[in-house]
Motif scaffolding. Structure first.
Motif, mmCIF file in Angstrom:
data_model
loop_
_atom_site.group_PDB
_atom_site.id
_atom_site.type_symbol
_atom_site.label_atom_id
_atom_site.label_comp_id
_atom_site.label_asym_id
_atom_site.label_seq_id
_atom_site.Cartn_x
_atom_site.Cartn_y
_atom_site.Cartn_z
ATOM 1 N N SER B 168 0.846 -1.185 0.000
ATOM 2 C CA SER B 168 0.000 0.000 0.000
ATOM 3 C C SER B 168 0.884 1.239 0.000
ATOM 4 C CB SER B 168 -0.898 -0.030 1.236
ATOM 5 O OG SER B 168 -1.404 1.247 1.493
ATOM 6 N N ILE B 169 0.554 2.181 -0.863
ATOM 7 C CA ILE B 169 1.241 3.473 -0.820
ATOM 8 C C ILE B 169 0.320 4.430 -0.071
ATOM 9 C CG2 ILE B 169 2.258 5.353 -2.155
ATOM 10 C CD1 ILE B 169 2.644 3.383 -4.469
ATOM 11 N N ASN B 170 0.758 4.839 1.085
ATOM 12 C CA ASN B 170 -0.044 5.707 1.942
ATOM 13 C C ASN B 170 0.423 7.144 1.784
ATOM 14 O OD1 ASN B 170 -1.159 3.274 2.945
ATOM 15 N ND2 ASN B 170 0.620 3.077 4.295
ATOM 16 N N PHE B 171 -0.501 8.064 1.922
ATOM 17 C CA PHE B 171 -0.079 9.459 1.790
ATOM 18 C C PHE B 171 -0.861 10.359 2.716
ATOM 19 C CE2 PHE B 171 -3.564 11.358 -0.628
ATOM 20 C CZ PHE B 171 -4.240 10.220 -1.060
ATOM 21 N N ASN B 172 -0.315 11.515 2.897
ATOM 22 C CA ASN B 172 -0.920 12.530 3.746
ATOM 23 C C ASN B 172 -0.508 13.863 3.170
ATOM 24 O OD1 ASN B 172 -2.239 13.824 5.830
ATOM 25 N ND2 ASN B 172 -0.890 13.073 7.466
ATOM 26 N N ASN B 173 -0.828 14.936 3.895
ATOM 27 C CA ASN B 173 -0.445 16.259 3.425
ATOM 28 C C ASN B 173 -0.034 17.093 4.628
ATOM 29 O OD1 ASN B 173 -0.715 19.103 2.513
ATOM 30 N ND2 ASN B 173 -1.371 18.122 0.587
ATOM 31 N N ARG B 174 1.187 17.599 4.568
ATOM 32 C CA ARG B 174 1.697 18.382 5.699
ATOM 33 C C ARG B 174 0.826 19.608 5.996
ATOM 34 N NH1 ARG B 174 7.444 18.403 7.292
ATOM 35 N NH2 ARG B 174 7.902 16.207 7.640
ATOM 36 N N LYS B 175 0.218 20.161 4.933
ATOM 37 C CA LYS B 175 -0.649 21.333 5.148
ATOM 38 C C LYS B 175 -1.865 20.972 5.987
ATOM 39 C CE LYS B 175 0.561 23.574 0.756
ATOM 40 N NZ LYS B 175 0.104 23.773 -0.628
ATOM 41 N N VAL B 176 -2.366 19.741 5.774
ATOM 42 C CA VAL B 176 -3.499 19.295 6.583
ATOM 43 C C VAL B 176 -3.088 19.236 8.048
ATOM 44 C CG1 VAL B 176 -5.032 17.346 7.091
ATOM 45 C CG2 VAL B 176 -4.602 18.013 4.706
ATOM 46 N N LEU B 177 -1.944 18.634 8.296
ATOM 47 C CA LEU B 177 -1.476 18.528 9.688
ATOM 48 C C LEU B 177 -1.285 19.902 10.304
ATOM 49 C CD1 LEU B 177 1.171 15.655 9.384
ATOM 50 C CD2 LEU B 177 -1.194 15.508 10.194
ATOM 51 N N GLN B 178 -0.470 20.705 9.613
ATOM 52 C CA GLN B 178 -0.134 22.015 10.170
ATOM 53 C C GLN B 178 -1.393 22.886 10.298
ATOM 54 O OE1 GLN B 178 3.290 23.745 8.329
ATOM 55 N NE2 GLN B 178 3.059 25.708 9.405
ATOM 56 N N GLY B 179 -2.241 22.876 9.250
ATOM 57 C CA GLY B 179 -3.469 23.677 9.255
ATOM 58 C C GLY B 179 -4.434 23.213 10.337
ATOM 59 N N PHE B 180 -4.499 21.909 10.530
ATOM 60 C CA PHE B 180 -5.384 21.351 11.561
ATOM 61 C C PHE B 180 -4.922 21.800 12.950
ATOM 62 C CE2 PHE B 180 -6.677 18.062 14.557
ATOM 63 C CZ PHE B 180 -7.999 17.821 14.233
ATOM 64 N N TYR B 181 -3.617 21.686 13.192
ATOM 65 C CA TYR B 181 -3.084 22.079 14.504
ATOM 66 C C TYR B 181 -3.282 23.569 14.738
ATOM 67 C CZ TYR B 181 -0.699 17.536 14.029
ATOM 68 O OH TYR B 181 -0.408 16.214 13.839
ATOM 69 N N GLU B 182 -3.013 24.349 13.689
ATOM 70 C CA GLU B 182 -3.234 25.801 13.815
ATOM 71 C C GLU B 182 -4.685 26.098 14.150
ATOM 72 O OE1 GLU B 182 0.230 27.222 10.615
ATOM 73 O OE2 GLU B 182 -1.865 27.791 10.266
ATOM 74 N N GLY B 183 -5.591 25.382 13.475
ATOM 75 C CA GLY B 183 -7.022 25.577 13.729
ATOM 76 C C GLY B 183 -7.419 25.249 15.161
ATOM 77 N N LEU B 184 -6.653 24.389 15.796
ATOM 78 C CA LEU B 184 -6.922 24.066 17.206
ATOM 79 C C LEU B 184 -6.265 25.070 18.140
ATOM 80 C CD1 LEU B 184 -6.439 20.156 17.408
ATOM 81 C CD2 LEU B 184 -8.577 21.447 17.183
ATOM 82 N N GLY B 185 -5.619 26.071 17.551
ATOM 83 C CA GLY B 185 -4.970 27.089 18.375
ATOM 84 C C GLY B 185 -3.623 26.673 18.939
ATOM 85 N N ILE B 186 -2.980 25.686 18.271
ATOM 86 C CA ILE B 186 -1.662 25.231 18.747
ATOM 87 C C ILE B 186 -0.587 26.169 18.190
ATOM 88 C CG2 ILE B 186 0.027 23.360 18.570
ATOM 89 C CD1 ILE B 186 -2.426 21.440 18.452
ATOM 90 N N ALA B 187 0.291 26.654 19.064
ATOM 91 C CA ALA B 187 1.248 27.697 18.676
ATOM 92 C C ALA B 187 2.402 27.146 17.836
ATOM 93 C CB ALA B 187 1.788 28.391 19.920
ATOM 94 N N ASP B 188 2.830 25.915 18.121
ATOM 95 C CA ASP B 188 4.021 25.377 17.454
ATOM 96 C C ASP B 188 3.674 24.080 16.703
ATOM 97 O OD1 ASP B 188 6.492 24.548 16.644
ATOM 98 O OD2 ASP B 188 7.288 24.195 18.666
ATOM 99 N N PRO B 189 3.003 24.197 15.564
ATOM 100 C CA PRO B 189 2.543 22.989 14.867
ATOM 101 C C PRO B 189 3.673 22.072 14.405
ATOM 102 C CG PRO B 189 2.099 24.968 13.553
ATOM 103 C CD PRO B 189 2.560 25.432 14.889
ATOM 104 N N ILE B 190 4.841 22.634 14.113
ATOM 105 C CA ILE B 190 5.957 21.797 13.634
ATOM 106 C C ILE B 190 6.377 20.781 14.698
ATOM 107 C CG2 ILE B 190 8.368 21.818 12.847
ATOM 108 C CD1 ILE B 190 6.501 22.936 10.749
ATOM 109 N N SER B 191 6.446 21.231 15.952
ATOM 110 C CA SER B 191 6.803 20.308 17.033
ATOM 111 C C SER B 191 5.768 19.199 17.170
ATOM 112 C CB SER B 191 6.908 21.062 18.374
ATOM 113 O OG SER B 191 7.959 21.979 18.310
#
Lengths: 442, 442
Positions: B168-191
C-alpha cells in the motif's frame, strides 16, 4: 532577481557530474559495455563500496590513496574507521571469491561496473571518484592461457564499438621482466620492475640513475634493462629482439612463450591496436604474468584507459587455496571525460529519453492527453505529457528545448483525429495512438 | 586442504552482497525500474557520492547519520573531511538543480538510481549502504498538483510489475497537519508534527505524553491531534472525517483540497493499494505538502518501502529562486532484501546471463568453437565458450551447474553437423549457428 545575483553551489574537485544530455551518452556507453560483457557470458556482481582495511591493504596499493569512513559524530574509536572505500574492483572481487568460495561455479567469470575512490590530488585524467568496468576470471588451481588473449579481445571489441578514436591495448608479461632481470644476475628483480614502471614519468636517465645508484646494478645490467624496455611491436619479431639481448632463464622462456601466444592469438585484430610493449610493468604488486595497459593514440601522454593482468595469488591469499585469476578494467570515466573535454562526443540537443511529448489541449482534455500517453507507453514508447494546459507554442517549445523528436496532439475537439508532428522535418500528420510507430531518430 | 580449514573473510554488517543468481534478479529489477522511469520521460542523472557537508546539512537530517571521508594518511585538517557521503538522493538533486540552473529545461524531471549511505546501527531493513530509485520534478515557481498523483501512480505501476506481493502506498499532506493544529490554536505545529511522527514507535499514549507534557497542549487539543492521526481511508469520506473534528484554518482547507485531488486522481487503482493515512508525518523537515510512505502489507512492522513528498524550499535554498519540487523514492534494497530473506524471490538455478555454452571438442577444434560462438554472438545471443578441451561430461556439467539452458556441440569431425542440446528437455538436435534461434527460457 537576476542571474548575476545567484550564488551557485560549486563543484567538488576530482568528482564528475554530467548534465542530462551528457549522462544520456554515458548511460549508452554503460549499456553497451554491459551488453558486450554479457554476450561473453560474464555474470554481474556488485560488492559493497567499502572493504575492511585489512582486505584492502592485503596487496600492495599505497595506503595514502584509500578513503576511510567516519561518522560525523562518531569519535575516534569508531569501528567504521576500519572500513575503507575500495580503490579498485579487483581486490574486492578476489575477497568476494574467497568469501563465497563454496557457492560459486568455477571458473568464475564476472563483470563488475562500479564506482571506485582514490584520495588522490585531482589532475587531468585522475579523479577521486570514477567508474570502472571490469571483467575477470578466477579458477581453482589454473586459468587457461586463452583468457590472456580473450580479455583484451573483448575490450578491443567494446572500445571499437564505442568509437573512441584510435587506441592501442599494450601488453607485457611480468615473467618476461622478472626472468630477464634474473638472467642478467640481478638479485632483486621486483625492485627493478618498480623502477622500470616509472619510465614514463622520469625517463630513461631517471630510471638508469635508480638502477645503478640506489639498486647497485652494473652498467651492463642497467643497459640490458633499458634495452628491454625499448622493445615494442605487433609480431613475433618482438620475441626475437628480447632473445637477442642475451639474457636467459627458465622464467624468461616461460614468459616469452606466453607473450608469443597472446601476440599470435590477436594477430587478426587491426594493425597497431594491440601491441607488445616491454616497458609496461604496472604499479600494482599483485600481477604475476600478462599485464595490460591501454592508450588513446591521439593523447599519448594521457593516462591508461584500460588496464589489468594476471594475478596468481590474490584471491588465494584470503583463504588457503590456489585461486589464480586474470582480468581487465575499462577506465570508463577517464575515457569518457577526456573525449567530452575534447569535444569528441556526439552531444546533441537530446536532453531526455522521451520519444514523444503529448500536448495538453485544455484542462478539460487533460485526461485525454493522459490516456493517449498511456496507449503509446503500452506500445513501448517513451512518452511525456506536458504538465499543464498551456499555450501551444510554449508546449512545443518545451519539446524543442529538450530535444524530444515528436509532439503528439490529441484532438482539440470531438470528431477530429490525433496528429503527430515530426520536430525535425516540421511535418504534421494524422495518427492513431494505437498503431503509430516512432520512426528511428538519429 | 579441506573446506573446514578455510577461514573466509566475514561480511560487514549493514552492507549487502549477493551471489550471482541473486544479483541477476536485482539487475532485472533495476532494469524494469529504469524502463518505467524512462517510459514516463524522466532523464537519468547521477551525482557524486559525496556532497559538501554544508549542502548535506542544509535541511533537517540528523547529522549523526552522515559518513564523512578521511584519507587514511590524511591527518586531521584534511579538506576531504568536509565531504560527506550522501544519505539520500533528494538533497543532492536539489543541489544539482541549483548548481546547473541555467543549463536545465524546466520543469526538470529526472530519475536517479544510486547507492546512499547512513551511519546507522544496522537492523532488519536498515542498511549502512543501500540503493534508492528516485524520481523528482523541480520547476520554477510552481509544480502542478497533477504530479502529486502521478508520482505514486508510477511507483504503483512499478511495484505491481515487480510482483512484490500486497503493498500500500499511503499518503498525507503536511498542510493538513499544520493547518489542523493551527485551527486548534496550537502555537508550534511543527513540534506537534515531529511528535506525531513517532506514533508508530511510541504509540498513542507516548505521543499524548509529549503533547500534553513537553509541548503543553490542552487535553482537548491532544485529543484532536490523536483523533486526526487515527483517520485513514481510500475515498472522500476521509475528508469528511477530518472536517468533523471541527478544526478550521485556510491552510487546512488548502491541504484537504490537495488530499482530495490525489485521492480522486488515483481512484482507479486497485482497492487498498493507495490510501490516505493522516498519521503520516515523515521525519524529514523539508516536506511541505503531500507526503508518501509505502508498506508491504504482509510485513506491517517492516519499514517504509517507498517514500517522498513535496518540498517547496529545498532547491531554492541554495540559490535565491523559488524552486519547488516533488518526488518519490523506491527503497530498492529494503524491498529486495526482505523478499529475498522471506524466500519470495524466484531464485532459480540460473547463475549467469549465458544462453549457450559452446563445447570445445578438442585442442585442434578450439578455434572452431570460438568462431561458432562469434557467429552466435553476432546474432544477439549470449554465449560462453568452455575454457579448455576437457571431458565432454565435465563441460556439460559446467553448463548444468551454472544453469545455462543450451549446450552447443561444434562438429567433432569434418562433415558432421553442429548440434545443440536443450538442457531442460535433454533433447539434442542438429543446428546451424547461422540461423538457430534460442527458444524462450522461463
Amino acid at each position: 532577481m537576476t542571474d548575476e545575483q545567484i550564488v551557485r553551489p560549486t563543484p567538488i574537485s576530482g568528482f564528475t557530474e554530467w548534465l542530462p544530455e551528457v549522462r544520456l551518452l554515458e548511460l549508452a556507453w554503460l549499456d553497451r559495455i554491459r551488453e558486450a560483457f554479457e554476450r561473453y557470458g560474464f555474470c554481474s556482481i556488485e560488492t559493497p563500496s567499502v572493504e575492511a582495511l585489512d582486505a584492502l591493504m592485503a596487496k600492495g596499493e599505497t595506503s595514502q590513496e584509500v578513503y576511510t569512513l567516519r561518522r560525523l559524530q562518531g569519535g575516534e574509536d569508531d569501528s567504521d574507521a576500519r572500513l575503507g572505500l575500495h580503490f579498485d574492483l579487483t581486490v574486492p572481487f578476489a575477497r568476494y571469491v574467497a568469501q563465497h568460495f563454496n557457492d560459486l561455479v568455477f571458473p568464475f567469470k564476472r563483470y563488475q561496473i562500479q564506482r571506485v575512490w582514490r584520495g588522490e590530488r585531482p589532475q587531468e585524467g585522475r579523479y577521486r571518484e570514477f567508474t570502472q568496468c571490469d571483467i575477470d576470471v578466477i579458477n581453482v588451481d589454473q586459468v587457461p592461457l586463452h583468457f590472456d588473449a580473450e580479455m583484451p579481445r573483448i575490450v578491443h571489441e567494446i572500445l571499437t564499438d564505442l568509437n573512441i578514436g584510435p587506441f592501442s591495448i599494450n601488453f607485457n608479461n611480468r615473467k618476461v621482466l622478472q626472468g630477464f632481470y634474473e638472467g642478467l644476475g640481478i638479485a632483486d628483480p621486483i625492485s627493478v620492475i618498480q623502477a622500470a614502471d616509472k619510465l614514463d614519468k622520469i625517463g630513461e636517465d631517471g630510471v638508469a640513475e635508480i638502477l645503478t645508484g640506489r639498486l647497485g646494478l652494473s652498467e651492463e645490467q642497467t643497459r640490458g634493462c633499458l634495452d628491454l624496455a625499448a622493445i615494442r611491436g605487433t609480431d613475433s619479431s618482438v620475441i626475437e629482439q628480447v632473445k637477442d639481448l642475451g639474457s636467459k632463464s627458465d622464467l624468461l622462456a616461460e614468459g616469452l612463450a606466453e607473450l608469443a601466444f597472446v601476440l599470435d592469438s590477436l594477430a587478426d585484430l587491426p594493425e597497431g591496436s594491440i601491441r607488445a610493449d616491454l616497458s609496461i610493468a604496472r604499479g600494482l604488486d599483485y600481477y604475476t604474468g600478462t599485464v595490460y595497459e591501454g592508450k588513446l593514440l591521439d593523447y599519448p601522454t594521457y593516462g591508461s584507459i584500460c588496464s589489468g593482468g594476471r594475478y596468481e595469488n590474490l584471491a588465494g591469499s584470503f583463504i588457503r587455496r590456489s585461486l589464480p585469476g586474470i582480468g581487465i578494467s575499462i577506465g570508463l570515466t577517464r575515457i569518457f571525460a577526456k573525449l567530452l573535454a575534447e569535444g569528441k562526443l556526439p552531444v546533441n540537443g537530446r536532453k531526455c529519453p522521451s520519444d514523444v511529448l503529448v500536448v495538453v489541449p485544455s484542462d478539460e482534455r487533460a485526461a485525454l492527453a493522459g490516456t493517449t500517453a498511456a496507449t503509446l507507453r503500452s506500445r513501448g514508447l517513451k512518452v511525456e505529457v506536458y504538465h499543464q494546459a498551456d499555450k501551444l507554442g510554449k508546449q512545443i517549445r518545451y519539446a524543442s528545448r529538450k530535444g524530444i523528436p515528436f509532439v503528439w496532439f490529441p484532438p482539440f475537439e470531438d470528431g477530429k483525429p490525433h496528429e503527430v508532428k515530426d520536430m525535425t522535418s516540421g511535418e504534421q500528420t494524422p495518427a492513431d495512438p494505437g498503431n503509430w510507430t516512432c520512426p528511428a531518430v538519429s
